[in-house]
Design a protein around this motif. Sequence first.
Motif, PDB file in Angstrom:
ATOM      1  N   GLU A  46       0.515  -1.266  -0.369  1.00 56.45           N
ATOM      2  CA  GLU A  46       0.099  -0.022   0.823  1.00 56.45           C
ATOM      3  C   GLU A  46       1.053   1.640   0.082  1.00 56.45           C
ATOM      4  OE1 GLU A  46      -3.482   0.309  -1.138  1.00 56.45           O
ATOM      5  OE2 GLU A  46      -3.344  -2.206  -0.849  1.00 56.45           O
ATOM      6  N   LEU A  47       1.380   1.082   1.314  1.00 52.28           N
ATOM      7  CA  LEU A  47       2.548   2.473   0.328  1.00 52.28           C
ATOM      8  C   LEU A  47       3.691   2.194  -0.269  1.00 52.28           C
ATOM      9  CD1 LEU A  47       4.217   4.235   2.847  1.00 52.28           C
ATOM     10  CD2 LEU A  47       5.711   3.214   3.099  1.00 52.28           C
ATOM     11  N   PHE A  48       3.456   1.103  -1.071  1.00 58.87           N
ATOM     12  CA  PHE A  48       4.643   1.324  -2.268  1.00 58.87           C
ATOM     13  C   PHE A  48       3.754   1.755  -3.415  1.00 58.87           C
ATOM     14  CE2 PHE A  48       5.234  -0.742  -6.687  1.00 58.87           C
ATOM     15  CZ  PHE A  48       6.375  -0.798  -6.530  1.00 58.87           C
ATOM     16  N   LYS A  49       2.679   1.332  -3.619  1.00 60.32           N
ATOM     17  CA  LYS A  49       1.540   2.602  -4.478  1.00 60.32           C
ATOM     18  C   LYS A  49       1.795   3.565  -4.707  1.00 60.32           C
ATOM     19  CE  LYS A  49      -1.703  -0.543  -5.047  1.00 60.32           C
ATOM     20  NZ  LYS A  49      -2.776  -1.501  -5.305  1.00 60.32           N
ATOM     21  N   ASN A  50       1.038   4.116  -2.653  1.00 57.84           N
ATOM     22  CA  ASN A  50       0.519   5.363  -2.297  1.00 57.84           C
ATOM     23  C   ASN A  50       1.328   6.380  -2.476  1.00 57.84           C
ATOM     24  OD1 ASN A  50      -1.970   3.726  -2.648  1.00 57.84           O
ATOM     25  ND2 ASN A  50      -2.370   3.677  -0.006  1.00 57.84           N
ATOM     26  N   SER A  51       2.287   6.049  -2.685  1.00 56.70           N
ATOM     27  CA  SER A  51       3.277   7.504  -2.227  1.00 56.70           C
ATOM     28  C   SER A  51       4.593   7.108  -3.729  1.00 56.70           C
ATOM     29  CB  SER A  51       4.467   6.951  -1.584  1.00 56.70           C
ATOM     30  OG  SER A  51       4.915   5.570  -1.543  1.00 56.70           O
ATOM     31  N   CYS A  52       3.825   6.104  -4.670  1.00 60.36           N
ATOM     32  CA  CYS A  52       4.419   6.229  -5.767  1.00 60.36           C
ATOM     33  C   CYS A  52       3.919   7.583  -6.823  1.00 60.36           C
ATOM     34  CB  CYS A  52       4.353   5.163  -6.915  1.00 60.36           C
ATOM     35  SG  CYS A  52       4.897   5.212  -8.477  1.00 60.36           S
ATOM     36  N   THR A  53       5.206   8.377  -6.878  1.00 62.73           N
ATOM     37  CA  THR A  53       4.947   9.534  -7.985  1.00 62.73           C
ATOM     38  C   THR A  53       6.068  10.224  -8.942  1.00 62.73           C
ATOM     39  OG1 THR A  53       4.082  11.609  -7.593  1.00 62.73           O
ATOM     40  CG2 THR A  53       5.767  11.249  -6.279  1.00 62.73           C
ATOM     41  N   VAL A  54       5.834  11.058  -9.575  1.00 64.27           N
ATOM     42  CA  VAL A  54       6.918  11.936 -10.329  1.00 64.27           C
ATOM     43  C   VAL A  54       7.141  12.984  -8.978  1.00 64.27           C
ATOM     44  CG1 VAL A  54       7.225  12.865 -12.510  1.00 64.27           C
ATOM     45  CG2 VAL A  54       5.800  10.762 -12.669  1.00 64.27           C
ATOM     46  N   LEU A  55       8.186  12.805  -9.271  1.00 64.34           N
ATOM     47  CA  LEU A  55       9.174  14.395  -8.832  1.00 64.34           C
ATOM     48  C   LEU A  55      10.624  13.622  -9.132  1.00 64.34           C
ATOM     49  CD1 LEU A  55       8.075  13.717  -4.247  1.00 64.34           C
ATOM     50  CD2 LEU A  55       8.106  15.483  -6.033  1.00 64.34           C
ATOM     51  N   ASN A  56      11.256  15.298  -9.034  1.00 58.41           N
ATOM     52  CA  ASN A  56      12.848  15.465  -9.750  1.00 58.41           C
ATOM     53  C   ASN A  56      12.682  14.851 -10.848  1.00 58.41           C
ATOM     54  OD1 ASN A  56      13.436  16.609  -7.453  1.00 58.41           O
ATOM     55  ND2 ASN A  56      14.061  14.609  -6.627  1.00 58.41           N
ATOM     56  N   ASP A  57      10.952  14.782 -12.647  1.00 66.36           N
ATOM     57  CA  ASP A  57      10.949  14.377 -13.549  1.00 66.36           C
ATOM     58  C   ASP A  57      11.493  13.260 -13.911  1.00 66.36           C
ATOM     59  OD1 ASP A  57      10.839  16.480 -14.042  1.00 66.36           O
ATOM     60  OD2 ASP A  57      12.658  17.615 -15.005  1.00 66.36           O
ATOM     61  N   THR A  58      11.146  12.114 -12.242  1.00 65.70           N
ATOM     62  CA  THR A  58      11.322  10.716 -12.137  1.00 65.70           C
ATOM     63  C   THR A  58      10.748  10.010 -11.648  1.00 65.70           C
ATOM     64  OG1 THR A  58      13.763   8.848 -12.558  1.00 65.70           O
ATOM     65  CG2 THR A  58      13.248  11.166 -10.505  1.00 65.70           C
ATOM     66  N   LEU A  59      11.079   8.748 -11.623  1.00 65.82           N
ATOM     67  CA  LEU A  59       9.845   7.570 -10.880  1.00 65.82           C
ATOM     68  C   LEU A  59      10.555   7.956  -8.779  1.00 65.82           C
ATOM     69  CD1 LEU A  59       8.371   5.934  -9.892  1.00 65.82           C
ATOM     70  CD2 LEU A  59      10.284   3.859 -10.887  1.00 65.82           C
ATOM     71  N   ALA A  60       9.217   8.250  -8.360  1.00 60.52           N
ATOM     72  CA  ALA A  60       9.933   8.319  -6.949  1.00 60.52           C
ATOM     73  C   ALA A  60       8.657   8.314  -6.290  1.00 60.52           C
ATOM     74  CB  ALA A  60      10.132   9.771  -6.490  1.00 60.52           C
ATOM     75  N   TRP A  61       9.210   7.756  -4.926  1.00 61.47           N
ATOM     76  CA  TRP A  61       8.506   7.290  -3.898  1.00 61.47           C
ATOM     77  C   TRP A  61       8.333   8.549  -2.408  1.00 61.47           C
ATOM     78  CZ3 TRP A  61      11.117   3.997  -6.819  1.00 61.47           C
ATOM     79  CH2 TRP A  61      10.365   2.648  -7.006  1.00 61.47           C
ATOM     80  N   ASP A  62       6.973   9.161  -2.934  1.00 58.95           N
ATOM     81  CA  ASP A  62       6.653  10.804  -1.536  1.00 58.95           C
ATOM     82  C   ASP A  62       6.905  10.077  -0.350  1.00 58.95           C
ATOM     83  OD1 ASP A  62       6.304  13.341  -0.951  1.00 58.95           O
ATOM     84  OD2 ASP A  62       4.279  13.017  -1.400  1.00 58.95           O
ATOM     85  N   LEU A  63       7.247   9.248   0.361  1.00 57.28           N
ATOM     86  CA  LEU A  63       6.949   8.626   1.923  1.00 57.28           C
ATOM     87  C   LEU A  63       6.580  10.094   2.670  1.00 57.28           C
ATOM     88  CD1 LEU A  63      10.162   6.513   2.186  1.00 57.28           C
ATOM     89  CD2 LEU A  63       8.185   6.513   0.903  1.00 57.28           C
ATOM     90  N   SER A  64       7.076  11.235   2.773  1.00 54.27           N
ATOM     91  CA  SER A  64       6.452  12.030   3.837  1.00 54.27           C
ATOM     92  C   SER A  64       4.852  12.740   3.455  1.00 54.27           C
ATOM     93  CB  SER A  64       7.845  13.230   3.569  1.00 54.27           C
ATOM     94  OG  SER A  64       7.246  14.235   2.575  1.00 54.27           O
ATOM     95  N   GLY A  65       4.695  12.706   2.354  1.00 56.98           N
ATOM     96  CA  GLY A  65       3.780  12.981   1.782  1.00 56.98           C
ATOM     97  C   GLY A  65       3.455  14.330   1.396  1.00 56.98           C
ATOM     98  N   ASN A  66       4.520  15.405   1.546  1.00 54.81           N
ATOM     99  CA  ASN A  66       4.657  16.440   1.153  1.00 54.81           C
ATOM    100  C   ASN A  66       5.152  17.101  -0.296  1.00 54.81           C
ATOM    101  OD1 ASN A  66       3.942  17.351   3.278  1.00 54.81           O
ATOM    102  ND2 ASN A  66       6.164  16.861   4.379  1.00 54.81           N
ATOM    103  N   PHE A  67       5.108  16.247  -0.592  1.00 56.17           N
ATOM    104  CA  PHE A  67       5.527  16.237  -2.895  1.00 56.17           C
ATOM    105  C   PHE A  67       7.011  17.265  -2.448  1.00 56.17           C
ATOM    106  CE2 PHE A  67       1.544  15.035  -3.217  1.00 56.17           C
ATOM    107  CZ  PHE A  67       0.830  13.428  -3.793  1.00 56.17           C
TER     108      PHE A  67
END
Length: 95
Positions: A46-67
């Motif tokens: 769930e953390l893997f999927k829910n924090s998966c995003t695009v940051l720094n123009d690449t695949l990233a995981w936003d663990l803090s929820g603050n982008f």
Amino acid sequence: MFHKVLQVVPTDDYKVYIYFEDGKIKLFDASELIKKGVFQQLQDIELFKNSCTVLNDTLAWDLSGNFDPYNCLDLDPEELYNSCPDVKEPIENII
């Protein structure tokens, strides 16, 4: 040329479809990555999927929820582009 990631779509089996600016779609298999170092916390699917995003123009995981682009786990887009296989868009993601 710098390869920019526009969108990522995580799956239930620790894979991520990566959509690049040039139209290519790559498939990243994170099943080995999540066994190492700081990435071990991503073993929670769930953390893997829910924090998966695009940051720094690449695949990233936003663990803090603050982008926060400085407080994330991100991967080198060039490495992803060059090492991940090309795939077609998965049917379940077409709306």
